[in-house]
Structures are given as structure tokens and as C-alpha cells.
Design a protein around this motif. Sequence first.
Motif: not given
Lengths: 275, 275
Positions: A181-183, A206-207, A209-212, A214, A222, A224-226
Motif C-alpha cells: 500500500w505504501w509503494d 488493513d494497516w 496505526v500504531p502497529t504494535t 510486526p 476498515g 486502518g489507513v489503507i
Amino acid sequence: MSLEGLSINFATIKQGGSFATLVDACLHHGITTISPWRDHVHGVGLEEAARIVAQNGIRLSGHCRGGFFPAHDAQGRRDAIEDNKRAVDEAAAMNADCLVLVVGGLPVGSKDINGARQMVEDGMAALLPYARQAGVPLAIEPLHPFYAADRACFNTLKQSLDLCDRLGEGTGVAIDVYHVWWDPELEEQMARAGRNGQILAHHICDWLVPTTDPLNDRGMMGDGVIDLKAFRRMIETAGFTGPQEVEIFSNTWNARPIDQVLTTVVERYRALSAD
Amino acid sequence: MSLEGLSINFATIKQGGSFATLVDACLHHGITTISPWRDHVHGVGLEEAARIVAQNGIRLSGHCRGGFFPAHDAQGRRDAIEDNKRAVDEAAAMNADCLVLVVGGLPVGSKDINGARQMVEDGMAALLPYARQAGVPLAIEPLHPFYAADRACFNTLKQSLDLCDRLGEGTGVAIDVYHVWWDPELEEQMARAGRNGQILAHHICDWLVPTTDPLNDRGMMGDGVIDLKAFRRMIETAGFTGPQEVEIFSNTWNARPIDQVLTTVVERYRALSAD
């Protein structure tokens, strides 16, 4: 609304038991597309798994997973190729859309990422004739760069598609929103993959925030931020209209009853698919 | 062996106290190049910090940090630019090689990463005349894609250099091994940056396997999987011969006495620099 476009990766509901139990749970929710992991299949035996799949009209959007080609010595690399052939056999027996490859990272003790990448290319080249013969497309899953050292040294769509271009027919990519998603080159590379018929699977989650954590803190769609709707539009514009496979590695969701997980997945999938 | 090529980012020894104390600790180990954080400088006041720097012949390989340009509304983005001007003032007063920019991620509630990227570009364009006037180069630090959502939406060298090319004179990149070691285009993009005089800083640490904490589990050089000698050869080949700045965010190292941390840093730096 039909759930034909929805697939459940068994990592999302791995707390729920055996292959048969997980299939039943999906069917109970009207879901007929799945993506199992090899240990689920081995648990009941390939013959029984293939019977369950055929008898219930189940589609596999992928079989998880082959890969892990790099190894410290030549014998280890040969063993990896043999093991991948068994994964191809399984995918063929269950008529999976593709065999998903988590290609592997650095061999233990190595700092040579370019060397590891060459081992992946060599391993895939050795496996490919067997996979073609079996009619099983090989789907490189570029993993998020966070996993470059220990899981997959192919980390962008571009890099993975370049390898597919070198290997040719029978290879493509599994595009997981979490990993790509970040690319900054996402749209351009997705279009390229689509033009060449190289998109073999589409995974969603979904991604957060924060991701606690790894490894095991992926989010439900829904949460997350994607921008998942925009992502789906992009992949459909590129020409891929296959299932959205829900793959959520999450300590949170894996701690809940799978019936609750699947209810939430279906709700979120319907929300994503609404105009 | 001279330690002229070694710089200590104060994040590595932040447990050690105030600006003056940390400078003294570095000097005690023969280290005369540092990279402080703004809170260290604010703690003693800029005038006193600049006096300490000048009086002890200290070089700043960078000042940490400006950035965080995206914000929910226009006022927030204007505030960010003003705050960045103060960071430029500090960098100028201490004669830092550059102001390091962690450019910022998505505004709270946003899923629009392209929008955030545009805010970064707009913010930097607004700041740049001020920075040029002050003689302070702005160093975009592409952060590992793991931080795309909440810290920096510029995540590869290529993407960052493309932005530098659009902004022009007075911009460049801070290349931190932790953030870019996995990049399949690393060598090519590093060479490009070198050709254009855009490499402003070089940060080092190591990537641990496994990495247990996404933020604070960076490794001491030599404890992980990054080929740091090869990396340094690559950056020197590209034309950068400035200091290697040790920036280790680590719960482990921050829990130790800074004298022990600095002793280890110097040992590892000497090992890296040996043929």
C-alpha cells in the motif's frame, strides 16, 4: 449481495480447527472461496482435502504456500525445490488458482541479500517446468520490506514483476494490500502487471496505526489507513476481477471465535463493495 | 585510528542526560562529531548549545529534526512550516551539515497517502527559500516503509530524490542503512544521488533478526544482517565521504550506561573501518 468475490485465507481463522471445520464455517456464512495453508491440508491428508473441495464446489483463490528457496548450502536449496513440488501437487489436486510463494529471506548467518535474490530466481526457474506441467501458476507475493531479512527478499511489485518477466509464462504476483500500500509506484506497476496478465491474487486486510507487533497485528478491513476501495478500483482497472482474499495475521482476531470473525469479515466486505 | 569519520546521534545515548553531558561523554571518547535532537538543544537553550559546539570544535553531521509537514488543516500545515523555520535557525546557529527531515505521514483520520505526499512537497517548497537563505541544506530521510503511515510517507531513495530534483538546490537525502538496506534499487539510486551532490548524511546501525519492536529494536553495528562494509563502499563510490552517524533507537542500548554504549560504538566502528 453475492459473496462470490470474497475469499477467506485460513490464517484469518486458524484458531478454528481442522480443514473440514474451517470449510464448514465458511460455507455456513455463504463463503465458497478459500485459501488454505499446507498444514491444514496435511492435517486431513491431501486426498480428503481435495474431496471436500470438489464435493462442496469450493474454489481456492490460492494455496499457501511455497517458497523459501534460499538456503545455506546446495542440498538445502534442492530440498526446498522438492518441497515446492509437493506444494504444486497439492495446489493442482485442489485446483487452486495459484500457488502463493513467500520466496524466503537471507540464509542464517548471511548478509548477502543479492545472493539470496539469486537463489530465489534459481529456485523458481528450477520449479517452473514442474508447475507449468501441473497447470499451477506461481504467484510471487512481494512482502513488505519489514520482512526482507527473514521471509521474502522480494519486496516491491516492480522487483517481483521484473523477475516474472525473466521467468516467463506461468508466473505472476499475489498483491496483498498490507505489503504494497505504501509503494509510490503502486498504480504504475499494478497497471503493468494487469497488462501482462500477471495478477494472480488480491489479498486484503488493513494497516493499523500504531502497529504494535510486526507479525501479528494486521487490521480488519476498515480499521486502518489503507484506502481499500481505491485499491480495489486500481486493481480492477488493471484488469483483475478475481476474489478479494481476506488474510489477517492478528493476535486480536485469532483470539476471537471464528463465527464472530467471519461475521465481521462479511460485514466489512459488504461495506467495501457498496458504492 | 582517527574517529573523525564517526558521529553520534544523540538518540543512541538519550538516557545520558542534557546536551552538555552528552557532548562531554562524546569528547571523553574522542568523538567530536554529533547529531543532536531539538529537545536536547531546547533543554539548554540555543545560545548555550551553539556556544558549547563552537567552543569545543564540535561538528554537527545533522540536526534532528524538521519535517512532519502534513496536517489535517491549512493552519496546521502553516504551523508546521513555522516550526521548521525555527529548526533551520537552530541548525544554522550550530553550523550543522544539514537539517534532517522526517517528513511526516498521514494526517489523523486520513487514508490519502498521495495527498500527504503533496503536503510534504508543498511544505518543503515553502520552507526552502528560508533554508537557502540560512545556508542550511534540507535532508529528506526516506524512512522504512514500516513508518509510511505515521512518520514519513517518503519511503525510498528514488521517491525522495525525485522530490529533490523537483525542489532543486538546497535539498538532498539522509541515507540511513536501517531504512533502505532492503531496496532493490539501492546501488543505482545511491549513484544517482552522488552524481547530483544530493547525499547529505549517512546513518548507521543494524537490522536485527528477529526485530521484536517496530520502533526501538535497532541493532548495534555488527549484530544484524546489513552488510555495512559493502554499504559504505557503495556510498563512498557514489561520492560521499562524510561521517557515519550512529543512530540506534533501541530499548536495549538505551537501558545501558552511555559510557558502555560509546565504548561499543567505537569498537564496532573501528571493526567496520578495518580492511
